[in-house]
Design an enzyme around this catalytic site. Structure first.
Site, short mmCIF file in Angstrom:
data_model
loop_
_atom_site.label_atom_id
_atom_site.label_comp_id
_atom_site.label_asym_id
_atom_site.label_seq_id
_atom_site.Cartn_x
_atom_site.Cartn_y
_atom_site.Cartn_z
N GLY A 1 0.80 -1.21 0.00
CA GLY A 1 0.00 0.00 0.00
C GLY A 1 0.84 1.27 0.00
N HIS A 2 0.15 2.40 -0.08
CA HIS A 2 0.82 3.70 -0.18
C HIS A 2 1.65 3.99 1.07
CE1 HIS A 2 -1.93 5.75 2.63
NE2 HIS A 2 -2.87 4.96 2.11
N ASN A 3 2.80 4.60 0.83
CA ASN A 3 3.72 5.06 1.88
C ASN A 3 4.33 3.94 2.71
OD1 ASN A 3 1.59 7.54 1.59
ND2 ASN A 3 3.64 8.28 2.08
#
Length: 340
Positions: A234-236
């Site tokens: 997922g993001h980050n």
């Protein structure tokens, strides 16, 4: 290749007939006189007496029994290298296929192969010796280091940076928007995902895996990390160096995985969890949001617990039917006593 030459190439010592011609590799039980196989377990050692293999790669303390052998500190690793030497992957023709499209200002290194119907966006750079398979889509301002391999139908969104020697298997999607939404007026509105993705040197990402771009900042995967098929990052998220992740594992946003962690298949990891260096997450376990798994710890189950505690709980669960029977028996005895 003769046994003598293979041993020299592996930087190892051989015993026996160094002139045996080796043309292939095979499992120990089915290897023939021109095959090399390896011994990496007690079972394989027991099978070696009946094996017809022309040469065996064996541990340093293996009793030769008059066979032709190559001794190695890590027979499996040496055997893997032998496979690569005896069965090198097919190399496509260098150059840009007539049906491929390369955008303005893109820089294509020496010895690059770009396959049919692939596209490279404007301003991107492809390092020397990289292979871009058929149907790949590389966005704008993407950089890919030397010696990379993109199998067919890989998609890389704009602005992604990939290091040297990376291997991306078919169906990978790198740099798609992270799952970011905010509730406003009774409906979800998209939180713009304007960050990037950085993938280190010698990373391998399995088929149909996805690495999302950061909302802000960077989603990163460190040098030497290995992701199996159908992994979602997922993001980050920040995945450290030499992390191994088995299939169907999912990382929510902002997860940190430190160097040399091992993560089994079908693991689910909640937002902003931290997996410290060399921790081991057993297959199918669940890591709660913001949970910290300490360095070197082995955890299992959902919610994940230290392995010893998890096994104790499983043992207690297995005893429940007997405990239920004992409780029913005690109730009957008590009822008889009260009736007196």
């Amino acid at each position: 290749m003769r046994v003598r030459e293979l041993a020299q190439w592996l930087g190892a010592d051989f015993e026996g007939d160094g002139e045996i011609e080796i043309t292939g590799v095979a499992p120990i039980e089915s290897a023939g006189p021109n095959d090399v196989s390896f011994i990496n377990s007690r079972k394989a050692a027991q099978q070696s007496e009946a094996s017809a293999a022309g040469c065996l790669i064996v541990p340093m303390d293996f009793a030769s029994q008059g066979r032709t052998i190559i001794r190695a500190a890590s027979p499996r690793t040496a055997f893997a290298r032998a496979i690569g030497r005896l069965h090198p992957p097919a190399q496509p023709e260098q150059g840009i296929h007539a049906t491929a499209v390369v955008g303005a200002g893109a820089m294509i290194g020496q010895g690059v192969s770009i396959g049919p119907h692939a596209s490279v966006g404007a301003g991107s750079s492809i390092g020397s010796g990289t292979i871009v398979g058929a149907g790949c889509r590389i966005g704008r301002n993407v950089s890919i280091g030397d010696g990379g391999l993109l199998h067919a139908n890989v998609t890389i969104y704009d602005g992604v940076h990939i290091g040297r020697g990376a291997v991306l298997h078919s169906g990978c999607v790198i740099g798609a928007d992270g799952f970011g939404f905010v509730m406003e007026g009774g409906r979800y509105e998209k939180f713009p995902q304007i960050g990037g993705v950085e993938i280190g040197d010698f990373v391998e990402i399995g088929a149909n895996s996805c690495v999302d771009r950061a909302a802000l900042g960077v989603t990163s995967i460190g040098e030497g990390a290995k992701l199996d098929n159908m992994v979602h990052v997922g993001h980050n998220c920040r995945i450290g160096r030499h992390v191994v992740i088995a299939a169907q594992t999912g990382f929510s946003g902002g997860v940190v995985v430190e160097d040399y962690a091992v993560i089994g298949g079908q693991v689910g990891i909640g937002d902003k969890a931290r997996i410290e260096s060399r921790a081991v997450l057993g297959s199918g376990c669940g890591i709660l949001t913001s949970k910290i798994v300490r360095s070197g710890q082995v955890v299992w189950g959902t919610p994940a617990r230290p392995l010893k505690q998890h096994l104790e709980q499983l043992a207690n669960l297995a005893r429940l039917p007997a405990l239920r029977k004992e409780l029913a028996d005690l109730k009957r005895r008590l009822a008889r006593l009260e009736a007196v």
